[in-house]
Design a protein around this motif. Structure first.
Motif, PDB file in Angstrom:
ATOM      1  N   GLU A 153     -19.820  81.904 -89.139  1.00 38.90           N
ATOM      2  CA  GLU A 153     -18.588  81.392 -88.559  1.00 38.90           C
ATOM      3  C   GLU A 153     -18.941  80.550 -87.318  1.00 38.90           C
ATOM      4  O   GLU A 153     -20.066  80.634 -86.781  1.00 38.90           O
ATOM      5  CB  GLU A 153     -17.678  82.554 -88.170  1.00 38.90           C
ATOM      6  CG  GLU A 153     -17.036  83.271 -89.336  1.00 38.90           C
ATOM      7  CD  GLU A 153     -15.922  82.473 -89.982  1.00 38.90           C
ATOM      8  OE1 GLU A 153     -15.178  81.773 -89.263  1.00 38.90           O
ATOM      9  OE2 GLU A 153     -15.799  82.541 -91.227  1.00 38.90           O
ATOM     10  N   PRO A 154     -17.988  79.737 -86.845  1.00 42.08           N
ATOM     11  CA  PRO A 154     -18.273  78.961 -85.619  1.00 42.08           C
ATOM     12  C   PRO A 154     -18.673  79.890 -84.463  1.00 42.08           C
ATOM     13  O   PRO A 154     -17.980  80.866 -84.178  1.00 42.08           O
ATOM     14  CB  PRO A 154     -16.952  78.245 -85.342  1.00 42.08           C
ATOM     15  CG  PRO A 154     -16.289  78.161 -86.673  1.00 42.08           C
ATOM     16  CD  PRO A 154     -16.686  79.424 -87.408  1.00 42.08           C
ATOM     17  N   GLY A 155     -19.804  79.634 -83.851  1.00 42.22           N
ATOM     18  CA  GLY A 155     -20.319  80.457 -82.750  1.00 42.22           C
ATOM     19  C   GLY A 155     -21.014  81.701 -83.193  1.00 42.22           C
ATOM     20  O   GLY A 155     -21.322  82.572 -82.379  1.00 42.22           O
ATOM     21  N   GLY A 156     -21.306  81.846 -84.503  1.00 40.29           N
ATOM     22  CA  GLY A 156     -21.940  83.057 -85.000  1.00 40.29           C
ATOM     23  C   GLY A 156     -23.446  83.072 -84.860  1.00 40.29           C
ATOM     24  O   GLY A 156     -24.067  84.128 -85.048  1.00 40.29           O
ATOM     25  N   GLY A 157     -24.069  81.986 -84.587  1.00 37.57           N
ATOM     26  CA  GLY A 157     -25.513  81.943 -84.404  1.00 37.57           C
ATOM     27  C   GLY A 157     -26.278  81.641 -85.653  1.00 37.57           C
ATOM     28  O   GLY A 157     -27.488  81.422 -85.628  1.00 37.57           O
ATOM     29  N   LEU A 184     -21.179  70.880 -93.567  1.00 38.76           N
ATOM     30  CA  LEU A 184     -21.806  71.855 -92.685  1.00 38.76           C
ATOM     31  C   LEU A 184     -21.179  71.788 -91.294  1.00 38.76           C
ATOM     32  O   LEU A 184     -21.049  70.723 -90.707  1.00 38.76           O
ATOM     33  CB  LEU A 184     -23.315  71.575 -92.576  1.00 38.76           C
ATOM     34  CG  LEU A 184     -24.123  72.566 -91.744  1.00 38.76           C
ATOM     35  CD1 LEU A 184     -24.149  73.939 -92.395  1.00 38.76           C
ATOM     36  CD2 LEU A 184     -25.557  72.038 -91.549  1.00 38.76           C
ATOM     37  N   GLY A 185     -20.739  72.900 -90.819  1.00 39.90           N
ATOM     38  CA  GLY A 185     -20.129  73.014 -89.505  1.00 39.90           C
ATOM     39  C   GLY A 185     -18.670  72.618 -89.463  1.00 39.90           C
ATOM     40  O   GLY A 185     -18.034  72.649 -88.398  1.00 39.90           O
ATOM     41  N   SER A 186     -18.055  72.279 -90.611  1.00 41.19           N
ATOM     42  CA  SER A 186     -16.637  71.910 -90.657  1.00 41.19           C
ATOM     43  C   SER A 186     -15.874  73.041 -91.338  1.00 41.19           C
ATOM     44  O   SER A 186     -16.191  73.432 -92.484  1.00 41.19           O
ATOM     45  CB  SER A 186     -16.448  70.587 -91.430  1.00 41.19           C
ATOM     46  OG  SER A 186     -15.073  70.298 -91.561  1.00 41.19           O
ATOM     47  N   PHE A 187     -14.869  73.515 -90.630  1.00 41.19           N
ATOM     48  CA  PHE A 187     -14.093  74.658 -91.143  1.00 41.19           C
ATOM     49  C   PHE A 187     -12.597  74.323 -91.263  1.00 41.19           C
ATOM     50  O   PHE A 187     -11.758  75.183 -91.078  1.00 41.19           O
ATOM     51  CB  PHE A 187     -14.278  75.870 -90.234  1.00 41.19           C
ATOM     52  CG  PHE A 187     -15.699  76.329 -90.143  1.00 41.19           C
ATOM     53  CD1 PHE A 187     -16.213  77.175 -91.113  1.00 41.19           C
ATOM     54  CD2 PHE A 187     -16.514  75.896 -89.098  1.00 41.19           C
ATOM     55  CE1 PHE A 187     -17.535  77.606 -91.027  1.00 41.19           C
ATOM     56  CE2 PHE A 187     -17.836  76.329 -89.024  1.00 41.19           C
ATOM     57  CZ  PHE A 187     -18.356  77.178 -89.987  1.00 41.19           C
ATOM     58  N   ASP A 217     -20.251  91.151 -94.902  1.00 41.40           N
ATOM     59  CA  ASP A 217     -20.154  89.894 -94.165  1.00 41.40           C
ATOM     60  C   ASP A 217     -21.379  89.694 -93.283  1.00 41.40           C
ATOM     61  O   ASP A 217     -21.346  89.023 -92.268  1.00 41.40           O
ATOM     62  CB  ASP A 217     -18.890  89.854 -93.313  1.00 41.40           C
ATOM     63  CG  ASP A 217     -18.862  90.975 -92.275  1.00 41.40           C
ATOM     64  OD1 ASP A 217     -19.741  91.859 -92.353  1.00 41.40           O
ATOM     65  OD2 ASP A 217     -17.961  90.973 -91.442  1.00 41.40           O
ATOM     66  N   ALA A 218     -22.524  90.307 -93.693  1.00 39.22           N
ATOM     67  CA  ALA A 218     -23.738  90.236 -92.882  1.00 39.22           C
ATOM     68  C   ALA A 218     -24.412  88.869 -93.007  1.00 39.22           C
ATOM     69  O   ALA A 218     -25.012  88.378 -92.060  1.00 39.22           O
ATOM     70  CB  ALA A 218     -24.722  91.322 -93.287  1.00 39.22           C
ATOM     71  N   GLY A 219     -24.343  88.272 -94.142  1.00 38.78           N
ATOM     72  CA  GLY A 219     -24.950  86.966 -94.351  1.00 38.78           C
ATOM     73  C   GLY A 219     -26.346  87.066 -94.916  1.00 38.78           C
ATOM     74  O   GLY A 219     -26.838  86.134 -95.520  1.00 38.78           O
TER      75      GLY A 219
END
Length: 517
Positions: free
Chosen positions: A492-496, A465-468, A509-511
């Protein structure tokens, strides 16, 4: 009682001649005859022949033991005393072979009988002079002939030989001579015989050639019949599938072959009826097939029908014309080859059409299922409207998403050598409730997750989690969008949103679903 010859001093007269005395007497007589013959030959031609010996108790040819005894007995009866004295034994020394040879070479006068060998004595007795007739106690040698007599006899013999030769030639010429008209008739008869033999052989060979040519023509007609039958079947199959321009060469070749069959003369003999029936059958089938076969289009306009090209008329060929038969076979083979090409093109077009029809049917079915899935509430899509990827049979997705994921996995497997690992796909409403309860804020609210719409998957081994920075995440970022799969921008990183590198969605890509759903 012993004989008187056993004791030479016994006064008693001998009872008979002994074997030895007989041989000696015969030898003396023969020697005397030889000496007289030699002396007569040595005398001049004008001298009178010498008188024969007064006493010749034995014949010159008496050489056997019985003849010698008979001659000795005859001499004793006539009072002639043999040369050897009865009751006495005379020993005659035998000359050595070297002495006899020297005597013969020297050419001296004949030796006395006492010095001659047994072989010489026998030869003197058994070999009388030529043409000597012995008919008495002694044979006298013939007197030498005079030179004039010999010359006259030689001339006579020569004349007789010449006469015989001339008569022989005359006879031979008379026998071998043939009248001119007889010789001419014989030559003519021989020529006629040779001509008859040649004509008979020519007729026989011609009949064999005609029979062989007729068999070849029958085989050619059979090959042509098979070729036309195959062409008709192929043309009937290809007409609704293949473009008419592809069948045009086949139609032209069949027309040429039909013209050759119609103009062919039937073979004489037993095959005439069979060939006629075969040709009639071919022509009848051709007339039936010509109605269904389309017109041959021109090269300039393949779509527009052109006027029918008249069939070429082949010249009438006799059955013995092997060139026409061979040409018919070649045209039939050409028809067969063109029919095979048209058949292959027809099959390829049929397969292509079938594949296209199958793809269209599959696409229609997929569209139907996608429509059902889209129309269903989140988490309540019927199972029969969902599809499983081929490499992950336990996972369900919307059918278009499953098909896109299969193609994406093929690219991944080609590069990495193994399949993608899918750990979560469609979630029903109840499954989403359980996930929300277990994972808390990392799971969407039930009824709003794209897992409930069957368009989201979670991959295994894509990082924490949080590693890309995981290689699989980076590969998916590069290749996923080409197949319709995206990583939601909110994740994505910084996506909220929750930083999940393993969560990927198809077509969006809405999630999560919009609040309106």
């Amino acid at each position: 009682m012993p004989s008187a010859s056993a004791n030479p001093g016994h006064p008693t007269a001998p009872t008979g001649p002994t074997r030895r005395s007989l041989r000696l007497a015969a030898a003396r007589v023969a020697a005397a005859a030889v000496d007289d013959a030699a002396a007569a030959a040595a005398r001049p031609a004008t001298a009178a022949p010498a008188p024969a010996p007064a006493t010749a108790p034995l014949a010159a040819t008496a050489t056997t033991r019985r003849m010698l005894r008979a001659a000795a007995t005859a001499g004793a009866t006539t009072g002639t005393t043999p040369a050897s004295t009865v009751g006495t034994t005379t020993t005659l020394p035998r000359p050595t072979p070297s002495a006899a040879r020297d005597h013969a070479v020297a050419g001296d006068a004949p030796r006395p009988e006492a010095q001659r060998t047994r072989r010489e004595l026998r030869a003197a007795v058994t070999c009388p002079p030529p043409f000597a007739l012995i008919d008495g106690p002694a044979a006298a040698s013939p007197a030498p002939r005079s030179r004039s007599v010999r010359a006259a006899k030689g001339a006579t013999a020569l004349a007789l030989s010449a006469a015989l030769a001339v008569s022989g030639f005359a006879l031979q010429e008379g026998v071998g001579a043939t009248p001119p008209h007889v010789a001419t008739e014989a030559v003519g008869a021989r020529q006629q015989h040779v001509a008859r033999v040649a004509n008979a052989e020519t007729a026989r060979l011609t009949a064999q050639a005609e029979a062989w040519a007729a068999g070849q023509r029958t085989q050619a007609l059979q090959v042509a019949a098979a070729a036309i039958e195959q062409a008709d079947a192929v043309a009937a199959t290809a007409a609704p599938v293949v473009d008419p321009g592809a069948v045009a060469p086949l139609d032209q070749a069949v027309a040429s072959l039909e013209a050759m069959i119609g103009s062919a003369e039937p073979a004489p003999g037993t095959t005439q009826a069979a060939e006629t029936e075969l040709r009639d059958t071919l022509l009848e089938r051709t007339s039936r097939a010509s109605g269904g076969r389309g017109a041959v289009p021109t090269d300039g306009d393949a779509e527009a029908p052109a006027e029918a090209t008249p069939a070429p008329q082949a010249p009438v060929a006799p059955v013995s014309d092997l060139a026409a038969t061979q040409e018919m076979v070649q045209v039939a083979e050409q028809v067969t080859a063109l029919a095979a090409q048209v058949q292959a093109a027809t099959e390829a077009r049929i397969a292509e059409n079938a594949a296209r029809a199958a793809a269209e049917a599959a696409a229609a079915e997929m569209a139907r299922k996608v429509a059902i899935a889209e129309a269903a509430p989140n988490g309540e899509i019927p199972a029969e409207a969902l599809c499983a990827p081929a490499f992950a049979a336990d996972e369900l997705l919307r059918c278009d998403a499953a098909e896109a994921l299969e193609r994406l996995n093929e690219a991944y497997r080609a590069e990495h050598g193994h399949d993608l690992s899918v750990v979560s796909s469609y979630r029903s409403y109840g499954m989403q409730v359980a996930t929300r309860r277990s994972r808390g804020g990392l799971a969407a609210t039930p009824g709003t997750s794209n897992h409930g719409r069957a368009v989201a998957v979670d991959f295994g081994n894509f990082g924490r989690l949080g590693s890309f920075s995981h290689p699989d995440y980076l590969w998916m970022k590069e290749h996923g969008p080409a197949f319709g799969w995206h990583h939601p921008s909110i994740m994505e990183p910084g996506g909220g949103g929750p930083q999940e590198p393993w969560h990927w969605e198809y077509g969006t890509d809405a999630g999560w679903d919009s609040p309106n759903r």
